[in-house]
Design a protein around this motif. Structure first.
Motif, PDB file in Angstrom:
ATOM      1  N   SER A  24      38.647  26.818  46.640  1.00 36.95           N
ATOM      2  CA  SER A  24      36.771  25.604  46.477  1.00 36.95           C
ATOM      3  C   SER A  24      35.034  26.485  46.023  1.00 36.95           C
ATOM      4  CB  SER A  24      37.221  24.749  47.337  1.00 36.95           C
ATOM      5  OG  SER A  24      38.529  23.671  46.681  1.00 36.95           O
ATOM      6  N   LEU A  25      35.713  27.534  47.582  1.00 36.97           N
ATOM      7  CA  LEU A  25      34.328  27.792  48.009  1.00 36.97           C
ATOM      8  C   LEU A  25      33.774  29.444  46.622  1.00 36.97           C
ATOM      9  CD1 LEU A  25      33.827  28.652  51.459  1.00 36.97           C
ATOM     10  CD2 LEU A  25      33.470  27.718  50.331  1.00 36.97           C
ATOM     11  N   ALA A  26      35.421  30.059  46.027  1.00 37.91           N
ATOM     12  CA  ALA A  26      35.117  30.918  44.855  1.00 37.91           C
ATOM     13  C   ALA A  26      34.485  30.334  43.730  1.00 37.91           C
ATOM     14  CB  ALA A  26      35.727  31.292  45.055  1.00 37.91           C
ATOM     15  N   SER A  27      35.443  28.909  43.773  1.00 40.02           N
ATOM     16  CA  SER A  27      34.648  28.006  42.264  1.00 40.02           C
ATOM     17  C   SER A  27      33.607  27.640  42.619  1.00 40.02           C
ATOM     18  CB  SER A  27      35.856  27.186  41.913  1.00 40.02           C
ATOM     19  OG  SER A  27      36.833  27.930  42.029  1.00 40.02           O
ATOM     20  N   PHE A  28      32.842  27.419  43.529  1.00 43.37           N
ATOM     21  CA  PHE A  28      31.564  26.551  43.662  1.00 43.37           C
ATOM     22  C   PHE A  28      30.407  28.306  43.371  1.00 43.37           C
ATOM     23  CE2 PHE A  28      27.598  25.939  45.715  1.00 43.37           C
ATOM     24  CZ  PHE A  28      27.818  24.476  45.611  1.00 43.37           C
ATOM     25  N   ALA A  29      30.426  28.898  44.263  1.00 49.80           N
ATOM     26  CA  ALA A  29      30.445  30.196  43.752  1.00 49.80           C
ATOM     27  C   ALA A  29      30.150  30.873  42.808  1.00 49.80           C
ATOM     28  CB  ALA A  29      31.098  31.528  44.477  1.00 49.80           C
ATOM     29  N   VAL A  65      34.701  28.445  35.525  1.00 44.12           N
ATOM     30  CA  VAL A  65      35.392  27.832  36.339  1.00 44.12           C
ATOM     31  C   VAL A  65      36.908  27.681  36.525  1.00 44.12           C
ATOM     32  CG1 VAL A  65      35.415  26.302  38.115  1.00 44.12           C
ATOM     33  CG2 VAL A  65      33.479  27.029  37.435  1.00 44.12           C
ATOM     34  N   VAL A  66      37.158  27.369  35.582  1.00 41.63           N
ATOM     35  CA  VAL A  66      39.043  26.446  34.608  1.00 41.63           C
ATOM     36  C   VAL A  66      39.727  28.219  34.329  1.00 41.63           C
ATOM     37  CG1 VAL A  66      40.404  25.937  33.115  1.00 41.63           C
ATOM     38  CG2 VAL A  66      38.758  24.377  34.391  1.00 41.63           C
ATOM     39  N   ALA A  67      39.026  29.081  33.684  1.00 45.17           N
ATOM     40  CA  ALA A  67      38.886  30.334  32.957  1.00 45.17           C
ATOM     41  C   ALA A  67      39.504  31.058  34.186  1.00 45.17           C
ATOM     42  CB  ALA A  67      38.304  31.306  32.393  1.00 45.17           C
ATOM     43  N   PHE A  68      38.518  31.780  35.679  1.00 46.74           N
ATOM     44  CA  PHE A  68      38.790  32.372  36.631  1.00 46.74           C
ATOM     45  C   PHE A  68      39.485  31.600  37.349  1.00 46.74           C
ATOM     46  CE2 PHE A  68      37.556  32.820  41.063  1.00 46.74           C
ATOM     47  CZ  PHE A  68      37.504  34.549  41.081  1.00 46.74           C
ATOM     48  N   ASP A  69      39.845  29.853  37.963  1.00 54.14           N
ATOM     49  CA  ASP A  69      41.129  29.941  39.023  1.00 54.14           C
ATOM     50  C   ASP A  69      42.523  30.437  37.813  1.00 54.14           C
ATOM     51  OD1 ASP A  69      38.951  28.961  40.306  1.00 54.14           O
ATOM     52  OD2 ASP A  69      39.428  26.660  39.713  1.00 54.14           O
ATOM     53  N   THR A  92      42.956  33.931  38.571  1.00 50.26           N
ATOM     54  CA  THR A  92      43.295  33.815  40.034  1.00 50.26           C
ATOM     55  C   THR A  92      44.837  33.148  40.230  1.00 50.26           C
ATOM     56  OG1 THR A  92      40.674  33.523  40.270  1.00 50.26           O
ATOM     57  CG2 THR A  92      43.227  33.747  42.353  1.00 50.26           C
ATOM     58  N   MET A  93      44.857  32.391  39.691  1.00 47.51           N
ATOM     59  CA  MET A  93      46.144  31.879  39.756  1.00 47.51           C
ATOM     60  C   MET A  93      47.908  32.807  39.196  1.00 47.51           C
ATOM     61  SD  MET A  93      46.395  29.260  42.025  1.00 47.51           S
ATOM     62  CE  MET A  93      45.216  28.431  41.984  1.00 47.51           C
ATOM     63  N   VAL A  94      47.143  33.720  38.334  1.00 48.14           N
ATOM     64  CA  VAL A  94      48.198  34.807  37.280  1.00 48.14           C
ATOM     65  C   VAL A  94      48.035  36.127  37.498  1.00 48.14           C
ATOM     66  CG1 VAL A  94      48.325  32.579  35.392  1.00 48.14           C
ATOM     67  CG2 VAL A  94      47.034  34.986  35.605  1.00 48.14           C
ATOM     68  N   MET A  95      47.288  36.066  38.483  1.00 44.93           N
ATOM     69  CA  MET A  95      46.923  37.779  39.169  1.00 44.93           C
ATOM     70  C   MET A  95      48.395  37.637  40.393  1.00 44.93           C
ATOM     71  SD  MET A  95      45.075  39.414  39.495  1.00 44.93           S
ATOM     72  CE  MET A  95      42.972  39.455  38.336  1.00 44.93           C
ATOM     73  N   PRO A  96      48.712  38.893  40.878  1.00 41.12           N
ATOM     74  CA  PRO A  96      50.102  39.101  42.260  1.00 41.12           C
ATOM     75  C   PRO A  96      49.180  38.150  43.287  1.00 41.12           C
ATOM     76  CG  PRO A  96      49.185  41.217  40.480  1.00 41.12           C
ATOM     77  CD  PRO A  96      47.849  40.535  39.867  1.00 41.12           C
ATOM     78  N   GLN A  97      50.108  38.283  43.993  1.00 41.50           N
ATOM     79  CA  GLN A  97      49.848  37.307  45.386  1.00 41.50           C
ATOM     80  C   GLN A  97      48.872  38.279  46.486  1.00 41.50           C
ATOM     81  OE1 GLN A  97      50.859  34.606  46.359  1.00 41.50           O
ATOM     82  NE2 GLN A  97      49.303  34.715  48.185  1.00 41.50           N
ATOM     83  N   GLU A  98      48.983  40.244  46.326  1.00 39.61           N
ATOM     84  CA  GLU A  98      48.205  40.785  47.045  1.00 39.61           C
ATOM     85  C   GLU A  98      46.332  40.700  46.645  1.00 39.61           C
ATOM     86  OE1 GLU A  98      50.890  43.359  44.623  1.00 39.61           O
ATOM     87  OE2 GLU A  98      51.105  41.956  45.965  1.00 39.61           O
TER      88      GLU A  98
END
Length: 123
Positions: free
Chosen positions: A13-18, A46-50, A53-59
């Motif tokens: 939420s903070l990253a999306s707001f930024a 924002v949706v593309a960034f989220d 981020t979701m498809v990134m590897p966990q680390e």
């Protein structure tokens, strides 16, 4: 609900707001005050960034999500150190450029109007 999921949602939420803040500033600087572009581009970014981020590897999720937060901190540092703008609204730090309140530029038409009023004795 696990605490890790809650922390991740708050962090996103903070990253999306930024990111929305940065996108809005970039749109204002490049295109201008266009409400339709703002209403389309900001949520799209924002949706593309989220999603990215979701498809990134966990680390790498937190590292990738911290990019907009670091950019906002960099913008605030640039405004404070190079432009002289205080982030807390402190009046002791003044901007380097711009007109002071005493200086006022008049156009040629305004100068003619003031001269005509002075001639009539109104000023």
């Amino acid at each position: 609900m696990s605490f890790d999921l809650f922390f991740f949602l708050v962090y996103m939420s903070l990253a999306s707001f930024a990111l929305a803040f940065i996108t809005y500033i970039v749109i204002l600087k490049t295109i201008g005050d266009n409400k339709w572009v703002e209403m389309i581009v900001v949520p799209l970014c924002v949706v593309a960034f989220d999603f990215a981020t979701m498809v990134m590897p966990q680390e790498y999720k937190y590292l990738f999500a911290s990019i907009p937060l670091a950019a906002v901190v960099g913008l605030l540092g640039y405004a404070y150190f190079f432009k002289g703008i205080s982030p807390m609204g402190n009046a002791s730090v003044q901007p380097n450029e711009g007109l002071s309140r005493d200086e006022k530029k008049y156009s040629a038409k305004s100068a003619r109007i003031h001269a005509a009023r002075a001639k009539r004795g109104r000023e």
